[in-house]
Design a protein around this motif. Structure first.
Motif, short mmCIF file in Angstrom:
data_model
loop_
_atom_site.label_atom_id
_atom_site.label_comp_id
_atom_site.label_asym_id
_atom_site.label_seq_id
_atom_site.Cartn_x
_atom_site.Cartn_y
_atom_site.Cartn_z
N UNK A 185 0.81 -1.22 0.00
CA UNK A 185 0.00 0.00 0.00
C UNK A 185 0.84 1.27 0.00
N UNK A 186 2.13 1.18 0.36
CA UNK A 186 2.96 2.39 0.27
C UNK A 186 2.93 2.90 -1.17
N UNK A 187 2.81 2.04 -2.13
CA UNK A 187 2.74 2.50 -3.52
C UNK A 187 1.32 2.43 -4.09
N UNK A 188 0.46 1.61 -3.52
CA UNK A 188 -0.85 1.38 -4.15
C UNK A 188 -2.02 1.97 -3.37
N UNK A 189 -1.77 3.04 -2.66
CA UNK A 189 -2.85 3.68 -1.92
C UNK A 189 -3.57 4.69 -2.82
N UNK A 190 -3.81 4.32 -4.07
CA UNK A 190 -4.44 5.29 -4.98
C UNK A 190 -5.97 5.15 -4.94
N UNK A 191 -6.66 5.83 -5.82
CA UNK A 191 -8.12 5.86 -5.75
C UNK A 191 -8.76 4.47 -5.76
N UNK A 192 -8.15 3.54 -6.52
CA UNK A 192 -8.77 2.20 -6.62
C UNK A 192 -8.66 1.42 -5.32
N UNK A 193 -7.58 1.70 -4.60
CA UNK A 193 -7.29 0.90 -3.40
C UNK A 193 -7.72 1.62 -2.13
N UNK A 194 -8.18 2.85 -2.25
CA UNK A 194 -8.39 3.66 -1.07
C UNK A 194 -9.42 3.03 -0.13
N UNK A 195 -10.33 2.21 -0.70
CA UNK A 195 -11.36 1.62 0.14
C UNK A 195 -10.98 0.25 0.69
N UNK A 196 -9.74 -0.13 0.47
CA UNK A 196 -9.28 -1.41 1.01
C UNK A 196 -9.49 -1.45 2.51
N UNK A 197 -9.14 -0.36 3.19
CA UNK A 197 -9.31 -0.30 4.65
C UNK A 197 -10.78 -0.44 4.99
N UNK A 198 -11.12 -1.46 5.80
CA UNK A 198 -12.50 -1.65 6.19
C UNK A 198 -13.27 -2.58 5.27
N UNK A 199 -12.65 -3.01 4.19
CA UNK A 199 -13.34 -3.97 3.31
C UNK A 199 -13.32 -5.36 3.95
N UNK A 200 -14.17 -6.25 3.45
CA UNK A 200 -14.23 -7.60 4.04
C UNK A 200 -12.89 -8.30 3.98
N UNK A 201 -12.20 -8.17 2.86
CA UNK A 201 -10.93 -8.87 2.75
C UNK A 201 -9.89 -8.28 3.69
N UNK A 202 -9.91 -6.99 3.88
CA UNK A 202 -8.97 -6.39 4.83
C UNK A 202 -9.35 -6.84 6.24
N UNK A 203 -10.63 -6.78 6.54
CA UNK A 203 -11.13 -7.14 7.86
C UNK A 203 -10.75 -8.58 8.21
N UNK A 204 -10.80 -9.47 7.21
CA UNK A 204 -10.48 -10.87 7.45
C UNK A 204 -8.99 -11.16 7.25
N UNK A 205 -8.18 -10.11 7.18
CA UNK A 205 -6.74 -10.26 7.06
C UNK A 205 -6.31 -11.12 5.88
N UNK A 206 -6.93 -10.87 4.74
CA UNK A 206 -6.48 -11.54 3.52
C UNK A 206 -5.29 -10.74 2.99
N UNK A 207 -4.21 -11.45 2.68
CA UNK A 207 -3.00 -10.78 2.18
C UNK A 207 -3.17 -10.42 0.71
#
Ligand code: HEC
Ligand code: HEC
Ligand code: HEC
Ligand code: HEC
Ligand code: HEC
Ligand code: HEC
Ligand code: HEC
Ligand code: HEC
Ligand code: HEC
Ligand code: HEC
Length: 344
Positions: free
Chosen positions: A152-174
């Motif tokens: 995410x240091x490089x991929x925190x752009x508009x497409x990835x911005x909602x990663x935080x709080x998503x189901x996959x993030x919440x379930x610790x999917x790498x």
């Protein structure tokens, strides 16, 4: 152990005694089981606690960079090495002309993802896997949160911005559970191969797509990601109901409306009648008409004289063939001036 040695020394007299005491003897042997002794081997990362792991991540991050960047690494991780590192050079991550890429000028190359690697490069062979360099995937020692932060240091752009709080993030999917970095073509970005990546975790969905009526995903004509935003959406799951209908009608535009005469459920949520992945009824229907319709329409409301349970009029045009659809063919809504009851 001690007990047995003592018995040996005492000769066969004691052997008889030993037989008589057979069960306590076995109990004594068990107490002295060598497996209970502390392990002589070094502590493997598999037995690291979460605190150990976090501390190791900090150590790596504060460590020194390797002397010659990628050249240091590929000195050992060469073509002979069991894990093939080199296909990475065929990907966007190795585009030298792209200043954002790990291999862009002055960027950290391998260590942009794996973290400073001097300690790892210098470590003894047996310590190479003891938490001195960031590693990826669900079986790696590095906590998933720390792995994903690297990406995410490089991929925190508009497409990835909602990663935080998503189901996959919440379930610790790498990120690396879906993405392969060291291959020329990442399967999850390939329409033909993507579903198999998802099915490693979503076995239920795999079964759904095997049913008679299904979206052509297993035929490779459609990807899961055409309906799902796997990186998160609107903070409330990977596809909220309200936007599901919009997704459906982005391909099935003729069902979008607005219609002169709407059918309330079709204007609300396609999922009220269709199961999106697969069904053994025609047209992905959850149930077959008339049962589907009668989930909501009471037998007494519309056609009170008809035997809705099918028992009395087995050949009734209300229930046979396409059931209600024999007459109400415009079930998604009608633009016909007299289509109020969706007969045309
Ligand atoms: C002196 C040889 C050597 C050098 C230099 C070296 N590695 Fe390694 N690396 C190894 C060996 C050996 C392993 C362990 C392989 C095994 O046990 O299967 C390893 C393992 C790894 C792992 C997995 C670690 C883990 O904890 O699971 C990563 C990632 C890695 N190396 C990346 C790098 C990077 C990046 C560099 C450059 C900064 C680098 N290596 C430099 C020899 C080296
Ligand atoms: C864009 C991020 C990224 C870059 C750059 C990168 N790697 Fe990796 N590396 C990964 C990921 C993610 C994995 C896990 C396997 C995979 O997804 O392909 C991995 C796996 C590895 C492994 C296997 C570790 C194991 O468990 O056996 C080695 C070795 C390795 N990388 C070395 C390197 C070397 C050497 C370089 C530079 C030439 C490099 N990596 C550059 C992300 C990266
Ligand atoms: C140093 C910055 C950097 C890091 C760290 C990094 N990437 Fe990238 N990544 C890039 C750039 C730059 C591109 C190319 C983007 C483009 O062309 O639009 C890219 C492209 C990608 C793509 C698309 C590849 C394609 O063929 O279209 C994926 C997937 C990806 N990265 C995943 C990852 C993952 C997973 C990690 C962590 C293991 C990671 N990246 C770490 C910079 C980085
Ligand atoms: C559940 C599987 C999955 C996970 C987890 C996942 N991705 Fe993706 N990723 C995909 C799929 C599928 C695509 C292609 C479709 C798309 O763009 O939505 C993709 C596309 C990408 C792309 C390239 C396309 C673009 O929009 O630039 C990048 C970069 C990327 N992912 C980075 C990441 C990073 C960083 C993480 C972790 C924070 C991550 N992904 C986690 C499945 C995943
Ligand atoms: C035609 C669009 C579409 C496609 C293609 C699609 N899905 Fe779905 N998926 C949906 C909808 C709509 C829902 C929400 C269902 C609901 O809320 O009842 C859903 C729900 C899910 C769920 C949550 C299931 C649950 O019971 O909560 C998972 C997991 C899932 N999909 C995985 C996948 C995978 C994996 C693929 C590819 C193999 C895929 N989907 C392809 C539309 C689609
Ligand atoms: C490493 C395992 C893993 C992989 C690979 C994976 N998922 Fe998931 N997925 C999960 C977990 C865990 C959840 C959350 C718990 C659940 O709903 O099952 C989840 C949830 C979902 C949901 C439901 C979201 C919600 O809000 O209900 C959808 C949709 C989904 N995944 C789609 C996909 C798609 C599409 C792919 C492939 C591109 C994929 N997943 C790959 C583990 C994975
Ligand atoms: C990316 C485009 C796309 C999206 C989004 C999409 N579909 Fe489809 N749909 C298709 C394709 C392609 C077919 C297969 C057509 C064929 O086989 O002739 C299909 C077929 C169908 C069928 C008929 C299946 C059959 O067996 O006859 C139904 C019903 C359907 N879709 C409903 C939905 C619903 C509900 C949604 C939203 C959850 C949706 N579609 C989203 C592309 C899409
Ligand atoms: C009230 C139940 C119901 C709702 C809600 C519904 N459908 Fe349907 N759909 C049906 C029935 C019944 C059929 C079968 C029609 C037939 O066999 O002639 C069908 C068939 C289809 C077909 C395949 C045949 C065709 O007409 O092209 C598609 C595509 C489709 N629906 C998409 C959608 C979409 C998109 C939505 C949401 C906007 C939706 N449906 C909402 C009941 C419904
Ligand atoms: C999820 C519930 C639901 C399902 C399933 C459903 N309907 Fe409806 N239907 C409604 C609602 C709600 C209305 C609007 C009633 C109103 O406005 O009084 C409606 C209206 C109608 C009307 C028009 C009635 C009028 O007075 O305007 C017809 C005809 C109809 N539905 C037929 C069908 C048929 C045929 C099916 C099966 C393919 C079906 N419905 C499935 C909920 C449903
Ligand atoms: C033989 C043709 C035919 C079949 C089959 C049929 N209907 Fe109808 N339906 C009609 C006609 C014609 C009307 C309009 C009656 C009117 O305007 O008074 C109607 C009206 C309705 C209405 C609206 C009633 C109202 O009060 O305004 C609903 C709801 C309905 N039908 C549901 C169904 C359901 C559910 C089925 C399947 C079990 C079904 N119909 C099968 C011909 C049919």
């Amino acid at each position: 152990m001690l007990v047995r040695i003592a018995l040996k020394r005492a000769g066969w007299c004691a052997l008889l005694l030993g037989l008589a005491l057979a069960s306590p003897l076995r109990a004594a042997e068990k107490d002295a089981d060598p497996d209970d002794a502390p392990k002589a081997k070094g502590v493997s990362f598999l037995s690291m606690t979460l605190e150990d792991k976090e501390a190791a991540v900090d150590r790596v991050e504060q460590g020194k960079m390797s002397k010659d960047g990628a050249n240091t690494c590929v000195g050992c991780h060469d073509e002979e090495f069991k894990f093939p590192v080199f296909p990475l050079f065929k990907t966007k991550h190795a585009v030298k002309a792209d200043p954002r890429s790990p291999f862009g000028q002055d960027n950290a190359q391998c260590e942009a993802c794996h973290g400073p690697g001097n300690a790892h490069a210098k470590a003894k062979k047996k310590d190479k896997r003891s938490g001195n360099i960031i590693n990826f995937g669900k079986d790696a020692w590095t906590p998933v949160k720390d792995q994903n932060e690297k990406c995410l240091t490089c991929h925190q752009n508009h497409q990835r911005i909602q990663w935080k709080g998503s189901s996959h993030e919440f379930s610790e999917v790498a990120c690396a559970s879906c993405h392969k970095i060291h291959v020329a073509k990442d399967p999850v970005l390939d329409r033909q191969a993507q579903a198999d990546v998802c099915f490693t975790c979503h076995a239920n969905e795999k079964a759904k797509f095997q049913q008679a009526s299904h979206h052509p995903v297993r035929e490779g004509k459609m990807a899961c990601s055409e309906c799902h935003n796997v990186h998160g959406e609107n903070g409330s799951g990977l596809m909220v109901k309200a936007s599901a209908r919009e997704k459906c009608t982005s391909c099935h535009a003729e069902k979008r409306g607005p219609f002169l005469w709407e059918h309330a459920p079709a204007a609300e949520d396609c999922g009220l009648c269709h199961s999106p992945h697969g069904s053994n009824q025609a047209a992905l229907l959850k149930k077959r008409p008339p049962q589907l319709c009668q989930e909501c329409h009471s037998p007494l409301a519309a056609h009170p004289t008809v035997a809705y349970d099918g028992s009395k009029l087995p050949n009734s045009m209300f229930l046979g063939a396409k059931g209600c659809l024999n007459c109400h063919s415009a079930v998604h809504g009608s633009n016909h001036p007299s289509g109020v009851t969706q007969l045309r």
